[in-house]
Write a protein that holds these residues in place. Structure first.
Motif, PDB file in Angstrom:
ATOM      1  N   HIS A 147      48.616  23.782   8.966  1.00 38.88           N
ATOM      2  CA  HIS A 147      47.552  24.026   7.986  1.00 38.88           C
ATOM      3  C   HIS A 147      47.901  23.581   6.574  1.00 38.88           C
ATOM      4  O   HIS A 147      47.021  23.191   5.821  1.00 38.88           O
ATOM      5  N   THR A 148      49.171  23.722   6.179  1.00 40.41           N
ATOM      6  CA  THR A 148      49.502  23.467   4.764  1.00 40.41           C
ATOM      7  C   THR A 148      50.721  22.533   4.643  1.00 40.41           C
ATOM      8  O   THR A 148      51.550  22.459   5.565  1.00 40.41           O
ATOM      9  N   PRO A 149      50.877  21.870   3.498  1.00 37.17           N
ATOM     10  CA  PRO A 149      52.038  20.993   3.300  1.00 37.17           C
ATOM     11  C   PRO A 149      53.349  21.771   3.375  1.00 37.17           C
ATOM     12  O   PRO A 149      54.371  21.230   3.792  1.00 37.17           O
ATOM     13  N   GLN A 150      53.305  23.051   2.985  1.00 37.74           N
ATOM     14  CA  GLN A 150      54.528  23.858   3.016  1.00 37.74           C
ATOM     15  C   GLN A 150      55.046  24.018   4.455  1.00 37.74           C
ATOM     16  O   GLN A 150      56.242  23.887   4.720  1.00 37.74           O
ATOM     17  N   TYR A 151      54.122  24.260   5.387  1.00 36.51           N
ATOM     18  CA  TYR A 151      54.549  24.388   6.786  1.00 36.51           C
ATOM     19  C   TYR A 151      55.076  23.061   7.314  1.00 36.51           C
ATOM     20  O   TYR A 151      56.049  23.020   8.077  1.00 36.51           O
ATOM     21  N   ALA A 152      54.431  21.949   6.896  1.00 30.42           N
ATOM     22  CA  ALA A 152      54.890  20.621   7.338  1.00 30.42           C
ATOM     23  C   ALA A 152      56.315  20.383   6.842  1.00 30.42           C
ATOM     24  O   ALA A 152      57.190  19.926   7.585  1.00 30.42           O
ATOM     25  N   GLN A 153      56.535  20.725   5.594  1.00 29.66           N
ATOM     26  CA  GLN A 153      57.843  20.509   4.982  1.00 29.66           C
ATOM     27  C   GLN A 153      58.923  21.309   5.716  1.00 29.66           C
ATOM     28  O   GLN A 153      60.013  20.807   5.989  1.00 29.66           O
ATOM     29  N   ARG A 154      58.576  22.559   6.071  1.00 31.03           N
ATOM     30  CA  ARG A 154      59.564  23.394   6.780  1.00 31.03           C
ATOM     31  C   ARG A 154      59.885  22.812   8.152  1.00 31.03           C
ATOM     32  O   ARG A 154      61.030  22.848   8.599  1.00 31.03           O
ATOM     33  N   PHE A 155      58.860  22.297   8.844  1.00 33.09           N
ATOM     34  CA  PHE A 155      59.122  21.705  10.160  1.00 33.09           C
ATOM     35  C   PHE A 155      60.023  20.483  10.009  1.00 33.09           C
ATOM     36  O   PHE A 155      60.999  20.306  10.759  1.00 33.09           O
TER      37      PHE A 155
END
Ligand code: F6P
Length: 505
Positions: free
Chosen positions: A231-239
């Motif tokens: 949903h968010t860039p923050q989750y993408a970054q963590r992955f």
């Protein structure tokens, strides 16, 4: 290589209608087969008390949203056949055309035994991954037997997908945390398939994710995708942070991982709702009549109505909301007899002890609050614990003065968007937890911290005073944002990542 640093809200999609999505599908899907996979099925057959078989649409955010998309795209939706009369509603291969009465795509049911479902769904998906990925302070449970069931059910779905796809070119669109191993399994069985996967829940910080004994296997499974959406860039970054450590993998750019010829794009695609359909159904005469019925039934006339509408889950902050209501009534006696708090939501996952404990705690809190603050006419807290029909949901949205989304953490939260879509009457206000993907996207929304009980109560008290013209202008702008970024735009943006077929068919 720096990872994504931008947290700005995403650009709107050019796709806004079913027709525009169909045009995009012709361009991007072409002659490929489109296959969706989710745990929940969109239509369930069940046996009524009189023995007759009925079919009903599932009402979860994911199934509603994906059903709108599938009606436009067509193809096959593979899902767990969970209804007690599902076998009777399908052919011998578990297939049927849906939606009933207006068929647009095929539902392929996958049958799971009790032990499989217990280990995969009640076990690994919902006692390990769900609490692991949400910051709600519930400890994940990691059991070997749950993991074994999760792995074998993922393999069962991979077999079902490969039976549907055969050796055709296909786009396989996988949903959620139930299927962390499926992408790599599909890739191994269907080499001509493009795998897109949408992870509907948060992705946790790397240190938190690393406590999972099978973290590496899950990352490898997900790296089988061509595109992984969150949903968010923050989750993408963590992955990306977590997956770049897997053997052979490295960052190709700030959104792509590569391993030789293999590439996985990881980025945000904030999910949304079918804005026009919700708006139309909430402004119908039928909905007005349902609003009046609910007002009468629960004695809501003249009350300040606070609505909480969510699946009964600890991540939704349902207990925190009750605590704030209690605090509000304690601190502001003027609200006694004036406030009506309606909590409507379907029970789910009730085989899991944490969920049963939550139900008990909610019942105790409701009894305590009503015991202290009920008047001769009504209770301040009314709970409607059952599956609601879409028309009832619309009526609840329409009669609320405030809709409170109090999630402790939530990947997106579609209730917030549905509420906005339902309020074309200029009324109602949304109070949105700052720990939701929706708060990241809907920058103008009124946000709050659901962990801070006193402030939560004070916000509700402040909102109990009549709304201003500014409030309704803000609601209009939020509505416009959801209208411009609806469910068709969500799937449109995901499909735009797929290269058109060379021959254009
Ligand atoms: O919020 C994540 C999610 O998987 C949704 O996508 C879905 O609607 C819901 O949770 C699933 O709940 P259940 O376990 O009742 O199917």
């Amino acid at each position: 290589m720096p990872l994504i640093t931008s947290t700005s809200a995403p650009e709107s999609s050019p796709v806004r209608t079913r027709e525009e999505l169909q045009d995009l599908v012709r361009e991007r899907v072409g002659g490929r087969l489109f296959v969706s996979v989710s745990n929940r099925e969109p239509f369930v057959h069940s046996r009524g008390a009189d023995g007759s078989v009925q079919v009903r649409a599932a009402v979860g955010g994911l199934t509603l949203a994906l059903n709108s998309a599938m009606r436009a795209v067509g193809g096959v939706w593979v899902a767990h056949g969970s209804g007690d009369a599902d076998r009777e509603g399908a052919d011998e291969r578990g297939r049927l055309r849906v939606p009933p009465g207006d068929p647009a795509y095929v539902l392929q049911r996958v049958w799971l035994g009790r032990a499989e479902h217990d280990g995969y769904y009640n076990g690994f998906a919902n006692q390990a991954l769900w609490p692991l990925c949400h910051t709600a302070y519930t400890k994940p449970v990691f059991r070997n037997a749950h993991w074994d069931a999760y792995r074998s059910v993922n393999a069962k779905f991979a077999d079902a997908v490969s039976e549907v796809v055969g050796d055709r070119e296909a786009i396989v669109f996988i949903q959620d945390y139930h299927f962390g191993l499926l992408p790599a399994m599909v890739r191994a069985r269907c080499p001509r398939a493009i795998c897109l996967h949408f992870w509907h829940i948060p992705w946790p910080l790397a240190d938190i994710f690393s406590i999972c004994p099978w973290a590496g296997e899950l990352l490898d499974g997900l790296l089988g995708n061509d595109v992984l959406g969150v949903h968010t860039p923050q989750y993408a970054q963590r992955f990306l942070e977590a997956a770049r450590t897997r053997p052979g993998w490295k960052l190709a750019d700030d959104r792509t991982l590569e391993n030789g010829e293999r590439r996985t794009l990881v980025r945000e695609f904030p999910i949304s709702v079918d804005f026009d359909a919700i708006s139309a159904s909430a402004s119908s005469a039928e909905c007005d009549a349902a609003v009046e019925r609910l007002r009468e039934r629960y004695g809501l006339a003249g009350k300040f109505v606070v609505l909480g509408l969510d699946r009964i889950d600890y991540t939704k902050g349902v207990l925190e909301r009750l605590e704030a209501i209690e605090c509000l009534l304690e601190r502001h006696p003027a609200m006694r007899g004036r406030l009506a708090y309606l909590h409507a939501g379907a029970p789910s996952r009730t085989d899991i002890p944490t969920y049963r404990a939550l139900h008990n705690a909610m019942d105790r809190a409701e009894a305590r609050i009503n015991g202290k603050y009920a008047t001769a006419e009504a209770n301040p807290v009314v709970t409607i614990k059952r599956h609601l029909h879409v028309s009832e949901v619309m009526a609840l949205y329409r009669l609320a003065d405030v809709c409170v989304v109090s999630s402790l953490e939530d990947g997106m939260n579609l209730v917030a968007k549905e509420f906005l879509a339902a309020r074309d009457d200029g009324g109602g206000r949304l109070l949105l937890s700052e720990f939701t993907g929706a708060a990241w996207e809907l920058r103008e929304a009124e946000t709050f911290n659901p962990f801070a009980t006193d402030e939560f109560a004070d916000r509700l008290f402040a909102m109990s005073r009549a709304g201003t013209a500014l409030d309704s202008e803000r609601m209009q702008r939020l509505r416009a944002q959801v209208r411009a970024n609806n469910i068709y735009g969500w799937i449109g943006k995901i499909l735009e990542t797929v290269p058109p077929r060379r021959d254009g068919n």
